[in-house]
Design a protein around this motif. Structure first.
Motif, PDB file in Angstrom:
ATOM      1  N   GLU B 102       0.821  -1.222   0.000  1.00  0.00           N
ATOM      2  CA  GLU B 102       0.000   0.000   0.000  1.00  0.00           C
ATOM      3  C   GLU B 102       0.849   1.263   0.000  1.00  0.00           C
ATOM      4  OE1 GLU B 102      -3.722  -0.434   2.261  1.00  0.00           O
ATOM      5  OE2 GLU B 102      -2.923  -2.340   2.980  1.00  0.00           O
ATOM      6  N   VAL B 103       1.735   1.317  -0.976  1.00  0.00           N
ATOM      7  CA  VAL B 103       2.629   2.457  -1.128  1.00  0.00           C
ATOM      8  C   VAL B 103       2.145   3.306  -2.293  1.00  0.00           C
ATOM      9  CG1 VAL B 103       4.970   3.159  -1.710  1.00  0.00           C
ATOM     10  CG2 VAL B 103       4.603   1.213  -0.204  1.00  0.00           C
ATOM     11  N   PRO B 104       1.894   4.597  -2.075  1.00  0.00           N
ATOM     12  CA  PRO B 104       1.437   5.440  -3.189  1.00  0.00           C
ATOM     13  C   PRO B 104       2.557   5.710  -4.185  1.00  0.00           C
ATOM     14  CG  PRO B 104       1.697   6.742  -1.174  1.00  0.00           C
ATOM     15  CD  PRO B 104       1.972   5.327  -0.795  1.00  0.00           C
ATOM     16  N   LEU B 105       2.237   5.610  -5.456  1.00  0.00           N
ATOM     17  CA  LEU B 105       3.177   5.993  -6.503  1.00  0.00           C
ATOM     18  C   LEU B 105       2.397   6.162  -7.795  1.00  0.00           C
ATOM     19  CD1 LEU B 105       3.785   3.296  -8.528  1.00  0.00           C
ATOM     20  CD2 LEU B 105       4.979   2.547  -6.507  1.00  0.00           C
ATOM     21  N   ILE B 142      -5.784   0.915 -10.203  1.00  0.00           N
ATOM     22  CA  ILE B 142      -6.400   2.169 -10.655  1.00  0.00           C
ATOM     23  C   ILE B 142      -5.651   2.577 -11.919  1.00  0.00           C
ATOM     24  CG2 ILE B 142      -6.900   4.567 -10.108  1.00  0.00           C
ATOM     25  CD1 ILE B 142      -6.804   3.842  -7.166  1.00  0.00           C
ATOM     26  N   VAL B 143      -6.387   2.634 -13.026  1.00  0.00           N
ATOM     27  CA  VAL B 143      -5.756   2.925 -14.322  1.00  0.00           C
ATOM     28  C   VAL B 143      -6.536   4.024 -15.023  1.00  0.00           C
ATOM     29  CG1 VAL B 143      -5.047   1.969 -16.535  1.00  0.00           C
ATOM     30  CG2 VAL B 143      -5.006   0.534 -14.488  1.00  0.00           C
ATOM     31  N   ARG B 158      -4.104  14.321 -10.861  1.00  0.00           N
ATOM     32  CA  ARG B 158      -5.141  13.474 -10.254  1.00  0.00           C
ATOM     33  C   ARG B 158      -4.549  12.128  -9.849  1.00  0.00           C
ATOM     34  NH1 ARG B 158     -10.543  11.747  -9.630  1.00  0.00           N
ATOM     35  NH2 ARG B 158     -11.107   9.895 -10.834  1.00  0.00           N
ATOM     36  N   ALA B 159      -3.658  11.600 -10.675  1.00  0.00           N
ATOM     37  CA  ALA B 159      -3.035  10.308 -10.346  1.00  0.00           C
ATOM     38  C   ALA B 159      -2.272  10.390  -9.028  1.00  0.00           C
ATOM     39  CB  ALA B 159      -2.108   9.859 -11.476  1.00  0.00           C
ATOM     40  N   PHE B 160      -1.508  11.461  -8.847  1.00  0.00           N
ATOM     41  CA  PHE B 160      -0.789  11.634  -7.575  1.00  0.00           C
ATOM     42  C   PHE B 160      -1.773  11.730  -6.411  1.00  0.00           C
ATOM     43  CE2 PHE B 160       3.737  11.944  -7.998  1.00  0.00           C
ATOM     44  CZ  PHE B 160       3.960  12.241  -9.334  1.00  0.00           C
ATOM     45  N   ASN B 161      -2.855  12.481  -6.622  1.00  0.00           N
ATOM     46  CA  ASN B 161      -3.838  12.645  -5.553  1.00  0.00           C
ATOM     47  C   ASN B 161      -4.495  11.323  -5.192  1.00  0.00           C
ATOM     48  OD1 ASN B 161      -3.297  15.364  -5.486  1.00  0.00           O
ATOM     49  ND2 ASN B 161      -5.107  15.969  -6.654  1.00  0.00           N
ATOM     50  N   LEU B 162      -4.895  10.568  -6.214  1.00  0.00           N
ATOM     51  CA  LEU B 162      -5.547   9.291  -5.954  1.00  0.00           C
ATOM     52  C   LEU B 162      -4.587   8.301  -5.297  1.00  0.00           C
ATOM     53  CD1 LEU B 162      -7.642   8.777  -9.217  1.00  0.00           C
ATOM     54  CD2 LEU B 162      -8.488   9.369  -6.946  1.00  0.00           C
ATOM     55  N   PRO B 169      -0.611   2.147  -5.922  1.00  0.00           N
ATOM     56  CA  PRO B 169      -0.081   2.686  -7.185  1.00  0.00           C
ATOM     57  C   PRO B 169      -1.211   3.090  -8.120  1.00  0.00           C
ATOM     58  CG  PRO B 169       0.810   0.503  -6.718  1.00  0.00           C
ATOM     59  CD  PRO B 169      -0.249   0.749  -5.723  1.00  0.00           C
ATOM     60  N   VAL B 170      -1.008   4.159  -8.867  1.00  0.00           N
ATOM     61  CA  VAL B 170      -1.955   4.569  -9.890  1.00  0.00           C
ATOM     62  C   VAL B 170      -1.222   4.552 -11.227  1.00  0.00           C
ATOM     63  CG1 VAL B 170      -3.404   6.441 -10.762  1.00  0.00           C
ATOM     64  CG2 VAL B 170      -3.324   5.954  -8.319  1.00  0.00           C
ATOM     65  N   ILE B 171      -1.836   3.899 -12.206  1.00  0.00           N
ATOM     66  CA  ILE B 171      -1.220   3.803 -13.531  1.00  0.00           C
ATOM     67  C   ILE B 171      -1.869   4.822 -14.439  1.00  0.00           C
ATOM     68  CG2 ILE B 171      -0.801   2.301 -15.507  1.00  0.00           C
ATOM     69  CD1 ILE B 171      -1.009  -0.063 -13.509  1.00  0.00           C
ATOM     70  N   LEU B 172      -1.039   5.716 -14.978  1.00  0.00           N
ATOM     71  CA  LEU B 172      -1.522   6.668 -15.975  1.00  0.00           C
ATOM     72  C   LEU B 172      -1.111   6.105 -17.327  1.00  0.00           C
ATOM     73  CD1 LEU B 172      -2.772   9.633 -16.088  1.00  0.00           C
ATOM     74  CD2 LEU B 172      -0.488  10.298 -16.797  1.00  0.00           C
TER      75      LEU B 172
END
Lengths: 278, 381, 94
Positions: B102-105, B142-143, B158-162, B169-172
């Protein structure tokens, strides 16, 4: 360096149950004690230490110590550690890895961490096999040795961890064993002090897998092998080549103070930001 | 030019907009490896980040890159990497590690034609399923797929915020056409941006649980070096982060990982819906194909033919409920994709047999043109 | 304490001896590897029938602390008030 109960327990995670997970006679616990004594003598704050590891027996160490701890994926401890150190250079990053984790799957990250001279200390516990998965061979398994995946004897040549890391550019390279603990305490302390990439290889017995497969006897016998088959650098200098044959040399091999990566990057930022300001 | 050109209007490349979006979001750490067609992101940040004292490093490979940004994020930096197909494949293990811990990136994957080396400089949308299930085990995803330069800028933020809000991790995922096209972009004023700050624990050190269960399933995350000495491991773990094999703790963790997403779908869902309600024929598309669909809609309008367009901006989690609600009574749903059919299976899953789901696949490395969509629509109308 | 007094020794006397010992072993953590016993320069330690190390001759202990350093389990510790730093005089590693 004193060896008494209070200091040791300060560094151990109270919530984690001891006895730890390593086999009877395994040397990794000795390395952990040595690291704790070195950190105690350096007077480091627990909050500023990050212990990062990969996967394997040695890599189980972080959970037992009360630092910031990061148990990552197989072979990638140095990459995770590089990121952490870059993002927060105040952290003192200490990577603990086994021979397979650091030299096989992690080999690429190892040589680049050396090349960059990234400000991390790597303690590589070398027990000549992949212990956790049942004793398969690793890049440091000696030729001819039996392991789970070399049932007829190892046919591949092996790495010399110290020569490799020296050639790749590390600032500090040393080798010790878990038998020679007082020497090890000193080597690890030196390994933790200073900048750039610092490597301490520690030879350790694996009585359950490697020792048993090669009939090296119990933990005590394997410790005797470490005592009898290694020489320190001063002794090695005095021995004739025939006597040195088959012996492993302990000691400090590289001790330079080339600029570490963090300082280089900081200088870059300083230069570039002042150029833009003009 | 240095830094984000706040308030100005510029001709910007999609990748450039991603890099500037990262700067606007307050990126602290970038670790990457060059790969076409994403390399511009790494190069622009290599130039920009040292000026403001932020950390940038080119690692030895993509595995090192994803590993480094996880380490960086845990050490307190907002972290991002950028890659394409082959690199994205290499990053899967690390991605799974970040999901588990559960590490944000933010991971930017500029899609190119595959499989394998494929067509390095040409467009495809073949990574959609991989983005959802590329790494082993059950994990959240989350993509987000931008379709123009302005979205490249805004959706990176938004990706950083989410990533921060969901601690994952959020995939753009722009495709190569979006990454490389140049368009007019009017940047907002600096004060108008909404950036979610990194979370910090609100409990004393003795009470801190690194994976505390909360109403949303997400609790604030401490960083290394701040006094909270926690353990992070990819082994399945208890709320303190220590490895466990206890059935109740394993199930609790796995459930929370899933519910993190399912409990707040409304925050993630993001669709662009044009004239769907009144149309019998709807084009379901994403990324650069959306641009062609918009043009096709105009062409067809001149012919007095009406189509609707449904575009998921957030592709995963897939907008199940909305798709079922809005599309289950249509005659035809045309699904043009730059692959051999990936998102189409989701549309088929959610619509009854009475709805005709028609594929339009192109996988030769070139764009689906408006004319192709027009022809396909004319065929079904 | 799992030990019984020796022949002719009272429990009190045994406690006295134990109390004077500089080296202590935590039996819950000892895994019986035998390293401390084998390499004690003064043969202070012995392997018990319970597969745990025991302090057999505390009077011989020179507080070199090698047993504590070489124990992988953190099961051996040498008490605070009687540490001697010199390794040359009191037994080295070889």
């Amino acid at each position: 360096m004193p060896t008494r109960l209070p200091y040791a327990y300060r560094y151990l995670r109270a919530k984690k149950k001891f006895p730890h997970v390593w086999c009877p006679g395994c040397g990794i616990g000795i390395v952990m004690g040595s690291i704790i004594r070195a950190i105690d003598s350096l007077g480091w704050e627990l909050d500023e230490i990050l212990m990062v590891s990969g996967i394997g027996c040695t890599s189980r160490m972080p959970v037992y110590v009360d630092f910031n701890t990061l148990h990552t994926t197989h072979g990638r401890a140095l990459a995770f550690g590089t990121g952490a150190k870059m993002a927060n250079p105040d952290l003192k990053v200490l990577a603990v890895m086994g021979d397979g984790d650091s030299m096989a799957i992690g080999g690429n990250h190892m040589i680049h961490a050396c090349r960059r001279n990234m400000d991390i200390t790597a303690i590589i516990v070398n027990n000549n096999n992949y212990g956790m998965t049942g004793g398969q061979f690793s890049p440091t398994t000696p030729q001819g040795a039996k392991t789970a995946t070399t049932p007829y004897g190892m046919i591949e040549p092996d790495f010399d961890v110290c020569k490799l890391t020296e050639a790749a550019g590390a600032n500090f390279v040393a080798r010790g064993t878990v038998y020679h603990v007082i020497e090890l305490d000193g080597l690890i302390k030196k390994g933790l002090s200073g900048n750039g990439f610092r490597v301490v290889e520690v030879l350790s017995p694996c009585p359950t897998n490697f020792g048993r497969a090669n009939r090296q006897g119990d933990a005590v016998k394997m410790m005797e092998l470490l005592r009898d088959n290694t020489v320190n650098a001063a002794q090695a200098a005095k021995l004739p080549p025939e006597k040195l044959e088959g012996k492993i040399v302990r000691g400090v091999f590289v001790n330079s103070d080339k600029t570490g990566y963090i300082e280089r990057y900081q200088k870059l930022c300083d230069r570039v930001s002042s150029e833009v300001a003009e | 030019m240095s830094g984000v050109p706040w308030g100005e209007t510029k001709l910007i490349q999609g990748n450039e907009a991603v890099a500037l979006g990262a700067l606007a979001a307050g990126i602290d750490f970038f670790a990457g490896y060059p790969i076409t067609p994403s390399t511009e992101i790494a190069e622009i940040l290599a130039r920009e980040m040292p000026i403001v004292g932020k950390k940038w490093i080119q690692m030895e490979d993509e595995i090192a890159s994803i590993s480094a940004i996880i380490g960086g994020s845990l050490a307190g930096g907002r972290s991002m990497t950028a890659t394409s197909g082959p690199g994205f494949s290499l990053m899967q293990e690390g991605l799974g590690y970040a999901c588990m811990t559960e590490v944000p990136l933010v991971l930017v994957n500029v899609m190119r034609a595959g499989p394998s080396t494929g067509l390095p400089t040409q467009v495809a949308q073949g990574d959609v399923m991989q983005a959802r299930w590329g790494t082993h085990g059950d994990h959240p995803a989350i993509v987000i797929a931008p379709a123009d330069a302005e979205e490249c800028f805004r959706l990176t933020i938004r990706a950083f915020n989410l990533a921060e809000s969901f601690r994952t991790p959020v995939i753009l995922m722009p495709d190569e056409v979006i990454g490389h096209m140049r368009e007019k972009l009017t940047f907002p004023n600096e004060g108008d941006l909404c950036v979610t700050p990194p979370s910090a624990p609100d409990v004393p050190i003795e009470w801190y649980e690194h994976y505390h269960s909360s109403a949303t399933g997400v609790s604030p995350m401490a960083r290394f070096g701040t006094g909270y000495r926690f353990h992070v491991t990819g082994l399945t773990h208890d709320p303190h982060g220590f490895p466990t094999r206890r059935v109740d703790e394993v199930v609790s963790k796995m459930n929370r990982l899933k519910q993190k997403i399912t409990r707040r779908l409304d925050m993630l869902e993001d669709n662009m819906i044009h004239d769907v309600e009144k149309s019998r024929v709807v084009v379901f598309c994403y990324g650069s194909v959306y641009r062609s669909a918009l043009a096709a809609q105009q062409i067809l309008a001149k012919q007095r033919k009406k189509i609707g367009i449904f575009r998921p901006v957030t592709i995963w989690p897939f907008p199940d409920r909305t798709v079922k609600e809005l599309l289950d009574d249509k005659d035809v749903i045309l699904v043009p994709e730059l692959n051999q059919g990936q998102i189409i299976h989701e549309v088929e899953r959610l619509t009854s047999d009475s709805v005709r789901v028609v594929p339009l696949h192109r996988y030769d490395g070139y764009e689906i043109t408006p004319e192709q969509i027009v022809a396909a629509v004319q065929e079904v109308m | 304490m799992s030990e019984k007094p020796a022949e002719g020794q009272t429990v009190v006397e045994l406690c006295e001896v134990k109390r004077k010992s500089s080296v202590h072993i935590f039996p819950e953590w000892c895994k019986g590897c035998g390293i401390c016993v084998a390499f004690c320069p003064k043969q202070v330690l012995e392997m018990g029938k319970d597969q745990k190390a025991h302090v057999a001759h505390p009077e011989n202990c020179i507080e070199c602390a090698l047993c504590a350093r070489r124990c992988p389990e953190f099961a051996v510790f040498v008490s605070e008030d009687s540490i001697k730093e010199s390794k040359k005089k009191n037994g080295g590693e070889k």
